[in-house]
Design a protein around this motif. Structure first.
Motif, short mmCIF file in Angstrom:
data_model
loop_
_atom_site.label_atom_id
_atom_site.label_comp_id
_atom_site.label_asym_id
_atom_site.label_seq_id
_atom_site.Cartn_x
_atom_site.Cartn_y
_atom_site.Cartn_z
N THR A 178 -9.06 14.82 9.66
CA THR A 178 -7.62 14.82 9.35
C THR A 178 -7.41 15.15 7.88
O THR A 178 -6.58 15.99 7.52
CB THR A 178 -7.01 13.45 9.69
OG1 THR A 178 -7.19 13.20 11.07
CG2 THR A 178 -5.53 13.40 9.35
N LEU A 205 -3.95 8.32 5.80
CA LEU A 205 -4.31 6.99 6.32
C LEU A 205 -5.47 7.09 7.32
O LEU A 205 -5.85 6.08 7.90
CB LEU A 205 -3.11 6.34 7.03
CG LEU A 205 -1.78 6.39 6.28
CD1 LEU A 205 -0.69 5.69 7.08
CD2 LEU A 205 -1.92 5.73 4.93
N ILE A 206 -6.00 8.30 7.52
CA ILE A 206 -6.98 8.51 8.60
C ILE A 206 -8.35 8.95 8.10
O ILE A 206 -9.37 8.47 8.57
CB ILE A 206 -6.43 9.56 9.61
CG1 ILE A 206 -5.05 9.13 10.16
CG2 ILE A 206 -7.41 9.81 10.75
CD1 ILE A 206 -5.06 7.88 11.02
N ALA A 210 2.09 5.94 12.76
CA ALA A 210 2.54 4.92 13.73
C ALA A 210 1.90 3.55 13.53
O ALA A 210 2.28 2.59 14.20
CB ALA A 210 2.24 5.41 15.16
N GLY A 211 0.96 3.42 12.59
CA GLY A 211 0.27 2.14 12.42
C GLY A 211 0.93 1.26 11.38
O GLY A 211 2.08 1.47 10.98
N GLY A 212 0.17 0.25 10.93
CA GLY A 212 0.72 -0.74 10.00
C GLY A 212 1.22 -0.11 8.72
O GLY A 212 2.38 -0.30 8.32
N MET A 263 -5.10 -0.67 -2.90
CA MET A 263 -3.85 -1.33 -3.30
C MET A 263 -4.16 -2.65 -4.02
O MET A 263 -5.25 -3.19 -3.89
CB MET A 263 -2.95 -1.57 -2.09
CG MET A 263 -3.51 -2.43 -0.99
SD MET A 263 -3.46 -4.22 -1.32
CE MET A 263 -1.70 -4.49 -1.46
N THR A 287 1.71 12.55 11.53
CA THR A 287 0.99 12.76 12.79
C THR A 287 1.09 11.49 13.62
O THR A 287 0.99 10.38 13.10
CB THR A 287 -0.50 13.06 12.54
OG1 THR A 287 -1.04 12.07 11.67
CG2 THR A 287 -0.69 14.43 11.93
N THR A 341 0.85 -1.21 0.00
CA THR A 341 0.00 0.00 0.00
C THR A 341 0.88 1.25 0.00
O THR A 341 0.68 2.18 -0.79
CB THR A 341 -0.92 0.01 1.23
OG1 THR A 341 -1.69 -1.19 1.24
CG2 THR A 341 -1.84 1.21 1.23
N VAL A 373 -5.95 6.27 1.71
CA VAL A 373 -6.48 4.91 1.85
C VAL A 373 -7.38 4.84 3.07
O VAL A 373 -7.84 3.77 3.45
CB VAL A 373 -5.35 3.85 1.95
CG1 VAL A 373 -4.57 3.75 0.63
CG2 VAL A 373 -4.41 4.14 3.11
N GLY A 374 -7.61 6.01 3.69
CA GLY A 374 -8.37 6.03 4.93
C GLY A 374 -9.71 6.74 4.84
O GLY A 374 -10.49 6.71 5.78
N GLY A 420 -7.55 0.21 17.36
CA GLY A 420 -6.99 1.37 16.65
C GLY A 420 -5.70 1.94 17.22
O GLY A 420 -5.29 3.02 16.83
N1 LIG Z 1 -7.35 1.18 0.43
C1 LIG Z 1 -6.38 0.31 0.68
O1 LIG Z 1 -5.89 -0.38 -0.21
C2 LIG Z 1 -5.89 0.18 2.10
C3 LIG Z 1 -4.75 -0.58 2.36
C4 LIG Z 1 -4.26 -0.63 3.66
C5 LIG Z 1 -4.91 0.07 4.68
N2 LIG Z 1 -6.02 0.78 4.39
C6 LIG Z 1 -6.69 1.57 5.43
O2 LIG Z 1 -5.75 2.51 5.93
C7 LIG Z 1 -6.03 2.80 7.27
C8 LIG Z 1 -4.76 2.63 8.12
O3 LIG Z 1 -4.37 1.25 8.13
P1 LIG Z 1 -3.29 0.73 9.18
O4 LIG Z 1 -3.06 -0.71 8.89
O5 LIG Z 1 -2.12 1.64 9.20
O6 LIG Z 1 -4.12 0.91 10.55
P2 LIG Z 1 -3.64 0.66 12.05
O7 LIG Z 1 -2.36 -0.10 12.06
O8 LIG Z 1 -4.79 0.08 12.79
O9 LIG Z 1 -3.37 2.15 12.60
C9 LIG Z 1 -3.28 2.32 13.97
C10 LIG Z 1 -2.48 3.57 14.27
O10 LIG Z 1 -3.21 4.72 13.85
C11 LIG Z 1 -2.92 5.77 14.77
N3 LIG Z 1 -4.01 6.74 14.77
C12 LIG Z 1 -5.30 6.53 15.11
N4 LIG Z 1 -6.02 7.66 14.96
C13 LIG Z 1 -5.15 8.61 14.52
C14 LIG Z 1 -5.28 9.98 14.15
N5 LIG Z 1 -6.45 10.63 14.23
N6 LIG Z 1 -4.18 10.62 13.71
C15 LIG Z 1 -2.99 9.99 13.61
N7 LIG Z 1 -2.79 8.69 13.94
C16 LIG Z 1 -3.88 8.02 14.39
C17 LIG Z 1 -2.78 5.09 16.11
O11 LIG Z 1 -1.86 5.83 16.86
P3 LIG Z 1 -2.23 6.34 18.36
O12 LIG Z 1 -2.34 5.13 19.24
O13 LIG Z 1 -1.09 7.20 18.69
O14 LIG Z 1 -3.52 7.07 18.27
C18 LIG Z 1 -2.21 3.70 15.75
O15 LIG Z 1 -0.82 3.62 15.97
C19 LIG Z 1 -7.18 1.87 7.69
O16 LIG Z 1 -8.39 2.58 7.56
C20 LIG Z 1 -7.13 0.77 6.63
O17 LIG Z 1 -8.36 0.12 6.42
C21 LIG Z 1 -6.53 0.85 3.12
#
Ligand SMILES: NC(=O)c1ccc[n+]([C@@H]2O[C@H](COP(=O)([O-])OP(=O)(O)OC[C@H]3O[C@@H](n4cnc5c(N)ncnc54)[C@H](OP(=O)(O)O)[C@@H]3O)[C@@H](O)[C@H]2O)c1
Length: 334
Positions: free
Chosen positions: A218, A213-214, A154-156, A281, A175, A131, A235-236, A323
């Protein structure tokens, strides 16, 4: 074999571990003895039925979108893999099946695992890593010296995105809360905005590319900090017509639906002079091989927050759904 199977859409009670027949590889498939599988928000969104408009397989359906393991059989047309190889993959969306002791993957979607990486770390790479690569390299075409803003570092996905943007030569701002700040800085992030106490708008209108991603507020604030004429890939947030045309096979009805639901976002983007694209992706063995090379060269590090045995996969999904994951969550098979 044991597998985590979706029986009906909704809450966690709709899916459970059960015994199912092992899959049979088709001509272009590798059959993998899964050693570890990565979790992603798409897993619980799919379980909740949020993706039914795009993809509605017949239930029961084995969940799980990415894996790492050993090849134990290959189809007659398979060229790049042999029995005993260590492979990893983002499994095709209509197929899934990674939360299981064995899974079939089209060889075009798989790559050989990086040397010296264990199965747990390898299983954490495909979906989030691809992604980030496809958004930053292909959609945003990030160039050396550009200023890139990534929300949710900080996430995946974010932990890969920061490193890939740095590899492409960008100055990176993200962020993160205090919980994630040390992690994102350790991955090379140049500037961090604590989203719990600061507004993104304070960053000023100086960014050349945005990766969101959010979504929600945001994304709205990100429009205010992009230079006019630049692009945000999300992607968010919500899909828009290009998503249906480029990523989902040109489905016209979906394109019309996405036009409607993204109307507000596209209007706000237009007012800010910024273009908006929502990316889905896609699996890619060749892109994954590039990520493997970056890992072998020490450019890309894999951040695994927590691992769970397959028996506790419901707990693993609940943790991810909370989350707060820092990097990736992975289940391991015994
Ligand atoms: N369209 C696509 O192909 C595709 C592919 C991959 C992912 N995605 C989407 O992308 C998004 C992110 O995926 P991910 O795997 O990275 O999720 P994730 O790993 O669950 O992300 C969690 C992280 O997000 C942070 N976070 C939560 N709210 C926040 C905010 N308002 N501002 C900044 N950071 C924040 C949290 O930090 P804190 O604990 O510090 O709050 C946590 O570390 C999801 O919605 C997923 O479905 C879409």
């Amino acid at each position: 074999m044991r597998a985590y199977v979706l029986e009906h859409y909704g809450g966690p009670e709709g899916a459970r571990l059960m015994d199912v027949p092992a899959p049979m590889p088709g001509p272009s498939d590798i059959l993998v003895k899964v050693r570890a599988a990565g979790l992603n928000p798409v897993d619980f969104k799919f379980r909740q039925g949020k993706l039914r408009v795009i993809h509605r397989p017949r239930l029961p359906f084995v969940l799980g979108n990415e894996l790492a393991g050993e090849v134990i059989a290959v189809g007659g047309d398979v060229k790049r893999f042999k029995v005993g190889d260590r492979g990893f993959a983002r499994v095709a969306k209509d197929r899934a099946g990674a939360f299981a002791e064995q899974a079939c993957v089209d060889e075009a979607d798989a790559a050989h695992m990086p040397q010296d990486l264990d199965f747990t770390a390898a299983a954490a790479v495909p979906l989030a890593g691809l992604t980030a690569l496809q958004a930053l390299r292909d959609e945003l075409a990030v160039k050396p010296g550009q200023k890139v803003f990534i929300s949710g570092g900080a996430g995946g996905v974010g932990t890969f995105a920061i490193q890939i943007a740095k590899w492409l030569g960008a100055h990176v701002t993200t962020t993160a809360s205090k919980r994630g700040e040390a992690l994102v800085r350790s991955l090379g992030c140049d500037e961090v905005i604590d989203y719990t106490s600061q507004s993104i708008s304070e960053a000023g209108r100086r960014f050349d590319a945005g990766f969101d991603l959010i979504g929600g507020k945001t994304l709205d604030q990100m429009f205010e900090i992009m230079k006019p004429g630049t692009r945000i890939v999300s992607v968010g947030a919500l899909p828009e017509p290009q998503t249906a045309i480029k990523d989902l096979g040109g489905r016209r009805a979906l394109s019309a639906l996405f036009w409607m639901i993204s109307y507000g976002i596209r209007s706000r983007a237009r007012r800010a002079g910024v273009s908006y694209r929502y990316l889905f992706m896609h699996p890619s063995g060749s892109d994954l091989a590039q990520l493997a090379e970056l890992i072998e060269r020490g450019i890309l590090k894999v951040t695994v927050d927590k691992t769970y045995p397959l028996a506790d996969i419901a707990d693993a999904l609940a943790y991810l759904e909370g989350g707060r994951a820092k990097g990736k969550v992975v289940v391991t098979m015994t």
